[in-house]
Scaffold this motif. Structure first.
Motif, short mmCIF file in Angstrom:
data_model
loop_
_atom_site.label_atom_id
_atom_site.label_comp_id
_atom_site.label_asym_id
_atom_site.label_seq_id
_atom_site.Cartn_x
_atom_site.Cartn_y
_atom_site.Cartn_z
N VAL A 90 43.55 13.47 -69.02
CA VAL A 90 43.06 12.10 -69.15
C VAL A 90 43.73 11.43 -70.34
N ASN A 91 44.62 10.49 -70.05
CA ASN A 91 45.32 9.75 -71.10
C ASN A 91 45.95 10.66 -72.15
N GLY A 92 46.40 11.83 -71.73
CA GLY A 92 47.05 12.72 -72.69
C GLY A 92 46.08 13.43 -73.59
N GLY A 93 44.81 13.47 -73.19
CA GLY A 93 43.82 14.16 -74.03
C GLY A 93 43.10 13.18 -74.94
N GLY A 94 42.77 13.65 -76.14
CA GLY A 94 42.01 12.83 -77.07
C GLY A 94 40.54 13.22 -77.07
N PHE A 95 39.70 12.34 -77.60
CA PHE A 95 38.28 12.65 -77.65
C PHE A 95 37.45 11.37 -77.62
N VAL A 96 36.17 11.56 -77.36
CA VAL A 96 35.21 10.46 -77.29
C VAL A 96 34.17 10.68 -78.38
N VAL A 97 33.79 9.61 -79.06
CA VAL A 97 32.77 9.67 -80.11
C VAL A 97 31.53 8.95 -79.61
N MET A 98 30.40 9.67 -79.59
CA MET A 98 29.14 9.10 -79.08
C MET A 98 28.07 9.10 -80.16
N ASP A 99 27.05 8.29 -79.95
CA ASP A 99 25.91 8.35 -80.87
C ASP A 99 25.16 9.66 -80.62
N CYS A 100 24.22 9.98 -81.49
CA CYS A 100 23.60 11.30 -81.43
C CYS A 100 22.78 11.53 -80.17
N SER A 101 22.41 10.46 -79.47
CA SER A 101 21.68 10.63 -78.22
C SER A 101 22.62 10.81 -77.03
N ALA A 102 23.94 10.69 -77.31
CA ALA A 102 24.99 10.83 -76.28
C ALA A 102 24.83 9.79 -75.17
N GLN A 103 24.22 8.66 -75.51
CA GLN A 103 24.02 7.60 -74.53
C GLN A 103 25.08 6.50 -74.64
N ARG A 104 25.68 6.35 -75.83
CA ARG A 104 26.60 5.24 -76.06
C ARG A 104 27.91 5.73 -76.66
N VAL A 105 29.02 5.30 -76.09
CA VAL A 105 30.33 5.63 -76.65
C VAL A 105 30.64 4.65 -77.77
N VAL A 106 30.90 5.17 -78.96
CA VAL A 106 31.17 4.35 -80.14
C VAL A 106 32.67 4.13 -80.31
N PHE A 107 33.45 5.22 -80.20
CA PHE A 107 34.91 5.16 -80.31
C PHE A 107 35.52 6.07 -79.26
N ARG A 108 36.79 5.80 -78.95
CA ARG A 108 37.61 6.68 -78.12
C ARG A 108 38.94 6.88 -78.82
N VAL A 109 39.50 8.06 -78.70
CA VAL A 109 40.83 8.32 -79.26
C VAL A 109 41.74 8.78 -78.13
N ASP A 110 42.83 8.06 -77.94
CA ASP A 110 43.83 8.43 -76.94
C ASP A 110 44.88 9.31 -77.59
N GLY A 111 45.16 10.45 -76.94
CA GLY A 111 46.20 11.35 -77.42
C GLY A 111 47.58 10.87 -77.02
N CYS A 112 48.57 11.70 -77.27
CA CYS A 112 49.95 11.29 -77.04
C CYS A 112 50.56 12.08 -75.90
N GLY A 113 49.85 12.12 -74.78
CA GLY A 113 50.35 12.86 -73.62
C GLY A 113 51.43 12.10 -72.88
N VAL A 114 51.51 12.30 -71.61
CA VAL A 114 52.61 11.73 -70.82
C VAL A 114 52.63 10.20 -70.86
N ARG A 115 51.50 9.58 -71.15
CA ARG A 115 51.45 8.12 -71.18
C ARG A 115 51.73 7.55 -72.57
N GLY A 116 51.82 8.40 -73.54
CA GLY A 116 51.98 7.91 -74.90
C GLY A 116 53.23 8.45 -75.57
N LYS A 117 53.49 7.94 -76.75
CA LYS A 117 54.65 8.37 -77.52
C LYS A 117 54.22 9.50 -78.45
N LYS A 118 55.01 10.54 -78.52
CA LYS A 118 54.67 11.68 -79.37
C LYS A 118 54.53 11.22 -80.82
N GLY A 119 53.39 11.58 -81.43
CA GLY A 119 53.15 11.16 -82.80
C GLY A 119 52.43 9.83 -82.94
#
Length: 204
Positions: A33-62
């Motif tokens: 998914v988008n080269g990996g990365g991670f999702v940041v949620m509130d402690c109830s896991a109900q709301r996504v606060v931030f997303r981080v896109d990794g540098c997989g096939v859709r992104g530039k290395k680094g």
């Protein structure tokens, strides 16, 4: 030492600072998914606060991108490479804020030791504001580390979720405690770079 002050410390913006301690949960995304990365949620896991896109096939290395929960790009983290880095005793990252027009402004830089000649091998972060610099204390791969300010105060702590740790030996789910007043977008911009440095979910 944990900071006792509730002073607001906007580095990206006041919008990302809370007057109370905030516990956020990080969950890695599959590498497909988008080269990996991670999702940041509130402690109830109900709301996504931030997303981080990794540098997989859709992104530039680094290159890493921190997005707000709705998907809007907020920060671009870029690793500096080339001959300059090869000859330097440090590896360097630069983080830029992104506005709706796509213009960039340097927010912070991160310096990782690139040589055994460095006496203090801590990863250090430098912001635009003099006197507001930070370092990483502890071990990020073990999910046991802190972001510490120039006065020695811990402003954010990374740790394993005990209920998860008891069930599975996995670092795919962990929590981050952000102290009152600290800029959460800045904290997760730094964590995104640490994730890449240690070859985890964004390093693909």
């Amino acid at each position: 030492m944990i900071a006792k002050t509730n002073t607001i410390m906007p580095i990206i913006g006041k919008l990302y600072c809370s007057s109370s301690e905030t516990v956020l949960v990080v969950r890695r995304r599959p590498h497909v998914v988008n080269g990996g990365g991670f999702v940041v949620m509130d402690c109830s896991a109900q709301r996504v606060v931030f997303r981080v896109d990794g540098c997989g096939v859709r992104g530039k290395k680094g290159d890493l991108i921190l997005r707000e929960g709705d998907g809007d790009a907020l920060l671009l983290m870029r690793r500096m490479g080339g001959m300059v880095e090869a000859l330097s005793i440090y590896k360097k990252w630069k983080c830029y804020s992104l506005d709706y027009e796509g213009s960039r402004k340097l927010v912070f830089s991160l310096r990782e030791p690139n040589s055994c000649l460095v006496k203090n091998n801590a990863i250090r972060i430098f912001t635009r504001n003099r006197g507001r610099d930070f370092k990483i204390s502890g071990c990020f791969p073990d999910k046991c580390c802190s972001i510490v300010d120039s006065k020695g105060n811990e402003v954010a702590q990374v740790g394993m979720m005990k209920e998860v740790e008891e069930l599975i030996e996995s670092k795919d789910l962990y929590h981050v405690v952000v102290n009152p007043g600290m800029d959460q977008a800045f904290v997760f911009g730094v964590i995104a770079v640490l994730d890449y440095i240690y070859g985890e979910s964004t390093h693909r």
